[in-house]
Design a protein around this motif. Structure first.
Motif, PDB file in Angstrom:
ATOM      1  N   ARG A  42       0.822  -1.210   0.000  1.00 24.06           N
ATOM      2  CA  ARG A  42       0.000   0.000   0.000  1.00 24.06           C
ATOM      3  C   ARG A  42       0.856   1.260   0.000  1.00 24.06           C
ATOM      4  O   ARG A  42       0.594   2.197  -0.757  1.00 24.06           O
ATOM      5  CB  ARG A  42      -0.938  -0.001   1.217  1.00 24.06           C
ATOM      6  N   ALA A  43       1.879   1.272   0.840  1.00 24.71           N
ATOM      7  CA  ALA A  43       2.750   2.446   0.889  1.00 24.71           C
ATOM      8  C   ALA A  43       3.500   2.619  -0.424  1.00 24.71           C
ATOM      9  O   ALA A  43       3.702   3.739  -0.908  1.00 24.71           O
ATOM     10  CB  ALA A  43       3.738   2.322   2.042  1.00 24.71           C
ATOM     11  N   THR A  44       3.911   1.503  -1.045  1.00 29.00           N
ATOM     12  CA  THR A  44       4.631   1.564  -2.318  1.00 29.00           C
ATOM     13  C   THR A  44       3.730   2.107  -3.423  1.00 29.00           C
ATOM     14  O   THR A  44       4.140   2.967  -4.214  1.00 29.00           O
ATOM     15  CB  THR A  44       5.148   0.171  -2.707  1.00 29.00           C
ATOM     16  N   VAL A  45       2.485   1.597  -3.487  1.00 30.63           N
ATOM     17  CA  VAL A  45       1.543   2.061  -4.502  1.00 30.63           C
ATOM     18  C   VAL A  45       1.211   3.534  -4.292  1.00 30.63           C
ATOM     19  O   VAL A  45       1.185   4.325  -5.236  1.00 30.63           O
ATOM     20  CB  VAL A  45       0.251   1.209  -4.479  1.00 30.63           C
ATOM     21  N   GLU A  46       0.971   3.915  -3.039  1.00 27.64           N
ATOM     22  CA  GLU A  46       0.642   5.314  -2.760  1.00 27.64           C
ATOM     23  C   GLU A  46       1.770   6.245  -3.193  1.00 27.64           C
ATOM     24  O   GLU A  46       1.537   7.305  -3.802  1.00 27.64           O
ATOM     25  CB  GLU A  46       0.355   5.501  -1.266  1.00 27.64           C
ATOM     26  N   ALA A  47       3.011   5.861  -2.888  1.00 27.89           N
ATOM     27  CA  ALA A  47       4.151   6.691  -3.276  1.00 27.89           C
ATOM     28  C   ALA A  47       4.234   6.830  -4.792  1.00 27.89           C
ATOM     29  O   ALA A  47       4.498   7.917  -5.320  1.00 27.89           O
ATOM     30  CB  ALA A  47       5.448   6.098  -2.726  1.00 27.89           C
ATOM     31  N   ALA A  48       4.000   5.741  -5.515  1.00 28.44           N
ATOM     32  CA  ALA A  48       4.054   5.780  -6.980  1.00 28.44           C
ATOM     33  C   ALA A  48       2.937   6.651  -7.545  1.00 28.44           C
ATOM     34  O   ALA A  48       3.142   7.405  -8.514  1.00 28.44           O
ATOM     35  CB  ALA A  48       3.963   4.370  -7.545  1.00 28.44           C
ATOM     36  N   VAL A  49       1.743   6.550  -6.968  1.00 26.77           N
ATOM     37  CA  VAL A  49       0.616   7.359  -7.443  1.00 26.77           C
ATOM     38  C   VAL A  49       0.908   8.844  -7.218  1.00 26.77           C
ATOM     39  O   VAL A  49       0.704   9.675  -8.114  1.00 26.77           O
ATOM     40  CB  VAL A  49      -0.685   6.948  -6.716  1.00 26.77           C
ATOM     41  N   ARG A  50       1.385   9.190  -6.029  1.00 23.72           N
ATOM     42  CA  ARG A  50       1.693  10.599  -5.740  1.00 23.72           C
ATOM     43  C   ARG A  50       2.781  11.119  -6.682  1.00 23.72           C
ATOM     44  O   ARG A  50       2.714  12.252  -7.148  1.00 23.72           O
ATOM     45  CB  ARG A  50       2.133  10.758  -4.281  1.00 23.72           C
ATOM     46  N   ARG A  51       3.773  10.293  -6.951  1.00 25.57           N
ATOM     47  CA  ARG A  51       4.864  10.717  -7.841  1.00 25.57           C
ATOM     48  C   ARG A  51       4.333  10.946  -9.265  1.00 25.57           C
ATOM     49  O   ARG A  51       4.675  11.931  -9.917  1.00 25.57           O
ATOM     50  CB  ARG A  51       5.962   9.654  -7.832  1.00 25.57           C
ATOM     51  N   HIS A  52       3.483  10.028  -9.741  1.00 23.78           N
ATOM     52  CA  HIS A  52       2.934  10.181 -11.095  1.00 23.78           C
ATOM     53  C   HIS A  52       2.049  11.419 -11.195  1.00 23.78           C
ATOM     54  O   HIS A  52       2.138  12.179 -12.171  1.00 23.78           O
ATOM     55  CB  HIS A  52       2.124   8.934 -11.463  1.00 23.78           C
ATOM     56  N   VAL A  53       1.216  11.637 -10.194  1.00 24.90           N
ATOM     57  CA  VAL A  53       0.333  12.808 -10.207  1.00 24.90           C
ATOM     58  C   VAL A  53       1.152  14.091 -10.173  1.00 24.90           C
ATOM     59  O   VAL A  53       0.846  15.065 -10.872  1.00 24.90           O
ATOM     60  CB  VAL A  53      -0.664  12.745  -9.027  1.00 24.90           C
ATOM     61  N   ARG A  54       2.223  14.097  -9.384  1.00 27.34           N
ATOM     62  CA  ARG A  54       3.062  15.304  -9.308  1.00 27.34           C
ATOM     63  C   ARG A  54       3.698  15.608 -10.675  1.00 27.34           C
ATOM     64  O   ARG A  54       3.807  16.763 -11.066  1.00 27.34           O
ATOM     65  CB  ARG A  54       4.130  15.120  -8.230  1.00 27.34           C
ATOM     66  N   ARG A  55       4.136  14.561 -11.369  1.00 30.22           N
ATOM     67  CA  ARG A  55       4.806  14.757 -12.656  1.00 30.22           C
ATOM     68  C   ARG A  55       3.839  15.158 -13.769  1.00 30.22           C
ATOM     69  O   ARG A  55       4.224  15.840 -14.717  1.00 30.22           O
ATOM     70  CB  ARG A  55       5.537  13.476 -13.062  1.00 30.22           C
ATOM     71  N   HIS A  56       2.592  14.721 -13.651  1.00 28.32           N
ATOM     72  CA  HIS A  56       1.631  14.946 -14.744  1.00 28.32           C
ATOM     73  C   HIS A  56       0.435  15.771 -14.300  1.00 28.32           C
ATOM     74  O   HIS A  56      -0.623  15.721 -14.931  1.00 28.32           O
ATOM     75  CB  HIS A  56       1.147  13.592 -15.290  1.00 28.32           C
ATOM     76  N   ALA A  57       0.608  16.563 -13.244  1.00 28.49           N
ATOM     77  CA  ALA A  57      -0.521  17.286 -12.656  1.00 28.49           C
ATOM     78  C   ALA A  57      -1.244  18.163 -13.664  1.00 28.49           C
ATOM     79  O   ALA A  57      -2.461  18.330 -13.591  1.00 28.49           O
ATOM     80  CB  ALA A  57      -0.042  18.124 -11.470  1.00 28.49           C
ATOM     81  N   CYS A  58      -0.512  18.745 -14.615  1.00 29.21           N
ATOM     82  CA  CYS A  58      -1.119  19.700 -15.545  1.00 29.21           C
ATOM     83  C   CYS A  58      -1.657  19.054 -16.814  1.00 29.21           C
ATOM     84  O   CYS A  58      -2.155  19.763 -17.695  1.00 29.21           O
ATOM     85  CB  CYS A  58      -0.110  20.794 -15.892  1.00 29.21           C
TER      86      CYS A  58
END
Length: 314
Positions: free
Chosen positions: A202-218
């Motif tokens: 869960r922590a691994t998936v959450e970290a990956a999701v946050r990283r992807h959203v940060r990179r592609h937020a716009c």
């Protein structure tokens, strides 16, 4: 409004009590001899959303009980980062000693006792309890002891110290943006128990999701389906992970877009663009909805986040 202090020194225990409780909340401070000379040092910086305070002083015990919390509720958490000496923190059934290389995250509105000997020096990172709860239920659950010698914990410790050292060079938008990232790291470190790789899927998936959203937020088409597709998980799995962390994909995307917008509003490279143009570039379809969301998130209007009056692009 972002503000900071020069190094303040205190020669009496009474003056120290007033300054310390003003920053950290009402409490009872006990020292070996109130009539003896006292040497205390305090430096701080704060904005609407965050605060940092460096403190050192003589031997003392600080107790914050239910009576103090009722009279002076803070709605805040503090991450205590020791730089020298040792201390002991007790909250609920948990009690731990800390020294340089260790950190502890505590809810200021839960009864606690903090004690240290002379020579203790630390930086406290102060943040909203609501912001902690939105990011991580684990971090918000109770006192968390974090390892600051490796992995994310080491990054947290170094970034906390650096933010304090550079307080004179920071604007409020820059300070808040850096503190947002620091809070993300604190919560991820709490989720992973301070390991170099967060434990559990869960922590691994959450970290990956946050990283992807940060990179592609716009990205205009960013949503939970596109995140799940890009990372190779099901939409349901991503939704469950974010729900366990106390947030949703929609809220996470909106928050990251607001963070990007705030950085652009504060950046010289976007000074020639109007607020509406910046809002659109960050994925917001309406200037009005952007302004409302921005004020709700940061406690200021988009115009107030600009270091100077904006100019429309020629």
């Amino acid at each position: 409004m972002y503000s900071w202090s020069q190094s303040l020194t205190f020669s009496s225990a009474g003056a120290w009590d007033e300054a310390f409780t003003g920053l950290h909340g009402a409490g009872r401070i006990s020292v070996p001899d109130r009539d003896a000379p006292w040497t205390g040092r305090l430096e701080w910086q704060r904005s609407h959303a965050y605060g940092l305070a460096l403190c050192s002083g003589g031997r003392e015990v600080v107790e914050r009980d239910a009576r103090h919390i009722r009279s002076d509720p803070r709605g805040a958490y503090e991450l205590l980062v020791p730089l020298a000496g040792t201390a002991r923190v007790e909250q609920g059934p948990s009690a731990t000693g800390i020294r340089p290389g260790q950190m502890v995250l505590c809810d200021v509105d839960r009864p606690m006792t903090f004690a240290h000997d002379a020579g203790f020096l630390s930086v406290a990172f102060m943040m909203s309890g609501e912001d902690v709860a939105v990011r991580s239920r684990v971090a918000a659950a109770g006192p968390q002891l974090l390892d600051g010698t490796r992995g994310l914990g080491r990054v947290v410790r170094q970034l906390t110290a650096t933010l304090h050292e550079e307080r004179e060079q920071l604007t409020e938008p820059a300070f808040d943006i850096a503190c947002d990232r620091l809070l993300d790291l604190v919560c991820l470190a709490a989720e992973g128990g301070g390991d170099t790789v967060p434990s559990g899927q869960r922590a691994t998936v959450e970290a990956a999701v946050r990283r992807h959203v940060r990179r592609h937020a716009c990205d205009a088409d960013l949503d939970v389906a596109s995140v799940a597709r890009a990372l190779g998980w099901s939409v349901r799995h991503v939704q469950q992970v974010l729900q366990a962390a106390g947030t949703t994909a929609r809220d996470l995307i909106r928050r990251e877009r607001l963070n990007v917008a705030r950085a652009r509003l504060a950046g010289a490279g976007w000074a020639a663009y109007s607020i509406a143009e910046i809002a659109h570039s960050c994925g917001f379809g309406s200037h009005a909805s952007f302004a409302t969301a921005f004020r709700a998130e940061f406690g200021m209007t988009p115009r107030e986040a600009r270091p100077h009056a904006s100019r429309r692009r020629a």
